[in-house]
Design a protein around this motif. Sequence first.
Motif, short mmCIF file in Angstrom:
data_model
loop_
_atom_site.label_atom_id
_atom_site.label_comp_id
_atom_site.label_asym_id
_atom_site.label_seq_id
_atom_site.Cartn_x
_atom_site.Cartn_y
_atom_site.Cartn_z
N LEU A 149 0.84 -1.21 0.00
CA LEU A 149 0.00 0.00 0.00
C LEU A 149 0.87 1.25 0.00
O LEU A 149 0.55 2.24 -0.67
N GLY A 150 1.98 1.21 0.75
CA GLY A 150 2.89 2.34 0.76
C GLY A 150 3.49 2.59 -0.61
O GLY A 150 3.73 3.74 -1.00
N ALA A 151 3.75 1.51 -1.36
CA ALA A 151 4.32 1.63 -2.70
C ALA A 151 3.26 1.92 -3.76
O ALA A 151 3.61 2.13 -4.93
N GLY A 152 1.99 1.94 -3.37
CA GLY A 152 0.91 2.19 -4.34
C GLY A 152 0.50 0.96 -5.12
O GLY A 152 -0.23 1.06 -6.12
N HIS A 153 0.94 -0.23 -4.70
CA HIS A 153 0.61 -1.47 -5.41
C HIS A 153 -0.67 -2.08 -4.83
O HIS A 153 -0.65 -3.16 -4.23
N HIS A 154 -1.78 -1.40 -5.02
CA HIS A 154 -3.05 -1.83 -4.42
C HIS A 154 -3.55 -3.14 -5.02
O HIS A 154 -4.26 -3.90 -4.36
N ASP A 155 -3.17 -3.41 -6.28
CA ASP A 155 -3.65 -4.64 -6.91
C ASP A 155 -3.07 -5.89 -6.25
O ASP A 155 -3.70 -6.95 -6.25
N ARG A 156 -1.89 -5.76 -5.65
CA ARG A 156 -1.26 -6.91 -5.01
C ARG A 156 -1.94 -7.28 -3.68
O ARG A 156 -1.77 -8.39 -3.19
N VAL A 157 -2.70 -6.35 -3.12
CA VAL A 157 -3.36 -6.62 -1.84
C VAL A 157 -4.41 -7.72 -2.00
O VAL A 157 -4.60 -8.54 -1.11
N ARG A 158 -5.09 -7.74 -3.13
CA ARG A 158 -6.08 -8.81 -3.37
C ARG A 158 -5.41 -10.18 -3.37
O ARG A 158 -5.97 -11.17 -2.88
N GLU A 159 -4.20 -10.23 -3.94
CA GLU A 159 -3.46 -11.50 -3.96
C GLU A 159 -2.99 -11.87 -2.56
O GLU A 159 -2.98 -13.05 -2.19
N ILE A 160 -2.60 -10.88 -1.78
CA ILE A 160 -2.21 -11.13 -0.38
C ILE A 160 -3.39 -11.74 0.38
O ILE A 160 -3.22 -12.69 1.15
N PHE A 161 -4.58 -11.19 0.16
CA PHE A 161 -5.78 -11.71 0.82
C PHE A 161 -6.03 -13.16 0.42
O PHE A 161 -6.28 -14.03 1.28
N LYS A 162 -5.93 -13.45 -0.88
CA LYS A 162 -6.21 -14.80 -1.37
C LYS A 162 -5.23 -15.81 -0.77
O LYS A 162 -5.64 -16.85 -0.22
N TRP A 163 -3.94 -15.51 -0.85
CA TRP A 163 -2.95 -16.44 -0.33
C TRP A 163 -2.98 -16.52 1.19
O TRP A 163 -2.72 -17.59 1.77
N GLY A 164 -3.33 -15.44 1.84
CA GLY A 164 -3.49 -15.47 3.30
C GLY A 164 -4.59 -16.43 3.72
O GLY A 164 -4.41 -17.21 4.67
N CYS A 165 -5.71 -16.39 3.02
CA CYS A 165 -6.82 -17.31 3.32
C CYS A 165 -6.40 -18.76 3.09
O CYS A 165 -6.72 -19.64 3.89
N LEU A 166 -5.65 -18.99 2.00
CA LEU A 166 -5.25 -20.36 1.67
C LEU A 166 -4.27 -20.91 2.71
O LEU A 166 -4.44 -22.02 3.21
#
Length: 474
Positions: free
Chosen positions: A309-326
């Motif tokens: 988020l600090g780097a402005g890479h908001h699209d990667r947060v969705r992937e973080i959520f997905k892999w976190g759940c898995l």
Amino acid sequence: MKPTFGRDLTTGSIPKHMVAFSIPMLIGSFLQTAYSFVNAIWVGQFLGTSALAAVTVSFPVVFVLFAIGMGLTLATNILVSQNFGARRMDELRKVVDSSTVLTYALGIVLTILGELFAPDILRAMDTPPEVLAESISYLRIFLLSLPFSFGIFLMRSMLQGVGDSKTPLYFQFGSVLFTTALDPILIFGWMGLPKLGLNGTAWATLISQIVALVALISYLRMKKVPVAPSWPRFNHLGPVTWATLRIGIPSAFQQSLVSIGMVMVTGIVNGFGEVATAAFGAASRIDQIAFLPAMTFGMSISTLAGQNLGAGHHDRVREIFKWGCLFSGGITVLISVVAVVFPEALLRIFVSDPSVIAPGVSYLHIVGTCYVLFALIFVSNGIINGAGNTLMTTVFSLISLWVVRVPVAYWLSKRMGSVTGVWYAIALSFAVSLVVSMGYYFSGHWKRSIKRRPPTGPTTPNPGEMFGHETGEA
């Protein structure tokens, strides 16, 4: 192997980062849990029931104070990870200065208050008169370690914020070994030292925390790591200090609420007698192990989200959520299956009385099936915290504990005439907390907590260059 400081979590494989970053923290959590078990054996088996009771009544006080310190240093982790992700190294230095002043000041103030009011606090907790004096003495010595413990929390949070979860593990491992060895020396007066009994464990903790903190700071300063604390520049603390407090106060409040809420639930369980209390205690030990992966991945997710988020890479947060759940959900499901299928075998590690095992089995059948809900809560909460919105996760804790768990535990256990009502209340609180946390995550309102910034350009130096070391890769 050359030590590395910093892991750029804004590029590369998210699952690889998540696993490599989480494993050292998970090992550290298991180490700390193992030490608590060893310490309980020294006290319980060799010093007797009164000593164990003195530690038991002191623990809620220590736990609440530690929760405040860990809550404040979570703000440091968030601000460090966001500034590190955005490559704002001067701002990162300001966070280090501000957090150093705040954390040690808080530790000293809480220590002074604890020393003054320890007898009143323990009396207010209905501490049995026969262990009151011993409890006061133990607690007052233990409280002296508070500023040093807070310092270690701070260093760990800052290092994890720049993606380094290995260095804290090395020093934590050394600290646990040192304390484990020092405990019996001071308890029994070996090597010509005075025999201190229960107070020996408190002095061992104080000494090991001082040694660990001094060694860690010295090591980081020798390596010239950007988050190594130095004498703070007070002229620029204002705005950064306010940002740290804005994030840290809700987090500290949240951690305290969780601690106090658990004390309240324990009080309700105590009303059903010592068998129910013993069953709850044994089952809670299993909870402690079951929750470690979820809590560790939650910290990892918070740092990953903060950097991206600090780097402005908001699209990667969705992937973080997905892999976190898995990862978090998958591991916890396996633990849940073991707890539900083999509850008696797990409980017999801690207790052998059949009358205690029966309600413990009931607990694991009800609460154990909901472990995965707890794991998923830490995924969404981790991202929300990583965005700096700790106020909302505090609200979630308020709802879960004080709107659901505590009142439902009291009402349902009275209505059912059984401690089983408390078990159902705990399971229900997990479900409610998951619904509100996930609902807020999917609403997207948490994104307002951080300003959008353009992605980092190709001219940005990599963290290894900034630190003078290679970028950490597992």
